[in-house]
Design a protein around this motif. Structure first.
Motif, short mmCIF file in Angstrom:
data_model
loop_
_atom_site.label_atom_id
_atom_site.label_comp_id
_atom_site.label_asym_id
_atom_site.label_seq_id
_atom_site.Cartn_x
_atom_site.Cartn_y
_atom_site.Cartn_z
N LEU A 1 0.83 -1.20 0.00
CA LEU A 1 0.00 0.00 0.00
C LEU A 1 0.87 1.25 0.00
O LEU A 1 0.70 2.14 -0.82
N LEU A 2 1.83 1.32 0.92
CA LEU A 2 2.69 2.49 0.99
C LEU A 2 3.57 2.62 -0.25
O LEU A 2 3.77 3.72 -0.76
N PRO B 1 6.72 7.53 -6.34
CA PRO B 1 6.69 8.80 -5.63
C PRO B 1 5.25 9.29 -5.45
O PRO B 1 4.39 8.72 -6.10
N PRO B 2 4.97 10.27 -4.67
CA PRO B 2 5.83 11.30 -4.10
C PRO B 2 6.51 10.89 -2.79
O PRO B 2 7.36 11.63 -2.29
N LEU B 3 6.15 9.74 -2.24
CA LEU B 3 6.83 9.28 -1.03
C LEU B 3 8.10 8.53 -1.43
O LEU B 3 8.26 8.14 -2.59
N GLU C 1 14.03 0.33 5.58
CA GLU C 1 13.40 -0.94 5.22
C GLU C 1 14.24 -2.07 5.80
O GLU C 1 15.36 -2.31 5.36
N SER C 2 13.70 -2.71 6.83
CA SER C 2 14.37 -3.84 7.47
C SER C 2 13.30 -4.77 8.02
O SER C 2 12.11 -4.52 7.84
N ASP C 3 13.72 -5.82 8.72
CA ASP C 3 12.75 -6.73 9.33
C ASP C 3 11.98 -6.04 10.45
O ASP C 3 10.87 -6.43 10.78
N GLU C 4 12.59 -5.01 11.07
CA GLU C 4 11.98 -4.35 12.22
C GLU C 4 11.10 -3.16 11.85
O GLU C 4 10.21 -2.79 12.61
N ILE C 5 11.36 -2.53 10.68
CA ILE C 5 10.60 -1.32 10.34
C ILE C 5 10.61 -1.08 8.83
O ILE C 5 11.58 -1.38 8.15
N PHE C 6 9.50 -0.55 8.37
CA PHE C 6 9.39 -0.06 7.00
C PHE C 6 8.83 1.35 7.13
O PHE C 6 7.74 1.54 7.66
N GLU C 7 9.59 2.35 6.68
CA GLU C 7 9.20 3.74 6.89
C GLU C 7 9.26 4.51 5.59
O GLU C 7 10.21 4.37 4.82
N VAL C 8 8.24 5.33 5.35
CA VAL C 8 8.22 6.20 4.18
C VAL C 8 8.11 7.66 4.62
O VAL C 8 7.56 7.97 5.68
N CYS C 9 8.67 8.52 3.76
CA CYS C 9 8.67 9.95 4.04
C CYS C 9 8.57 10.69 2.71
O CYS C 9 8.56 10.07 1.64
N GLY C 10 8.55 12.00 2.79
CA GLY C 10 8.53 12.83 1.58
C GLY C 10 9.90 12.85 0.93
O GLY C 10 10.84 12.21 1.41
N THR C 11 10.00 13.60 -0.15
CA THR C 11 11.25 13.63 -0.92
C THR C 11 11.95 14.98 -0.87
O THR C 11 13.04 15.12 -1.40
N TYR D 1 8.33 12.96 7.67
CA TYR D 1 7.85 11.62 8.05
C TYR D 1 6.39 11.45 7.67
O TYR D 1 5.57 12.34 7.90
N PHE D 2 6.05 10.30 7.09
CA PHE D 2 4.68 10.05 6.65
C PHE D 2 4.05 8.84 7.37
O PHE D 2 3.01 8.97 7.99
N ALA D 3 4.70 7.68 7.29
CA ALA D 3 4.12 6.49 7.89
C ALA D 3 5.18 5.40 8.04
O ALA D 3 6.20 5.42 7.38
N SER D 4 4.88 4.44 8.94
CA SER D 4 5.76 3.29 9.07
C SER D 4 4.95 2.06 9.48
O SER D 4 3.86 2.17 10.04
N VAL D 5 5.53 0.91 9.17
CA VAL D 5 4.94 -0.39 9.50
C VAL D 5 5.96 -1.09 10.40
O VAL D 5 7.12 -1.24 10.03
N VAL D 6 5.50 -1.50 11.59
CA VAL D 6 6.39 -2.15 12.55
C VAL D 6 5.73 -3.45 13.03
O VAL D 6 4.70 -3.42 13.70
#
Length: 122
Positions: free
Chosen positions: A13-14, A19-21, A26-36, A50-55
């Motif tokens: 989804l993310l 782009p624009p994110l 990106e690792s086993d512990e966290i996936f994080e997206v932000c602006g550019t 900072y926009f969002a992360s999956v943990v």
């Protein structure tokens, strides 16, 4: 849907908004997206707001979604199942997920991207 599948759905989804994110972590512990673009976040300049992360956690998958924190009025109308997953101001805990939640999340992320573009954050 198992936790690993929920995690994969959130990643996809993310990633669909790149782009624009962009992916910051990106690792086993966290996936994080932000602006550019370089912007001020609080009192410091950052290379991408900072926009969002999956943990992933042992009992659930956490989805941290910053637009719901920065623009709370725009996200007041959440479905009952989505409200049950929201813990605190911007963190969702997913133990189960169905197509309705995925669709709602997709709409939320799209709105967040739209709001951040309008505010020149991404």
């Amino acid at each position: 849907m198992e936790l690993q599948e929920i995690q994969q759905k959130l990643h996809l989804l993310l990633k669909s908004f790149i782009p624009p994110l962009r992916v910051r972590k990106e690792s086993d512990e966290i996936f994080e997206v932000c602006g550019t673009k370089p912007v001020m976040q609080g009192k410091q300049k950052v290379e991408g707001f900072y926009f969002a992360s999956v943990v992933p956690k042992p009992k659930d998958i956490r989805f941290y979604f910053f637009p719901i924190y920065t623009h709370p009025k725009k996200f007041e109308i959440l479905s009952q199942p989505m409200q049950k997953c929201l813990k605190g101001k911007s963190c969702f805990h997913f133990k189960k997920m169905d197509e309705a939640l995925i669709n709602e999340l997709s709409n939320m992320v799209a709105l967040g991207v739209q709001l951040y573009k309008k505010d020149n954050l991404i």
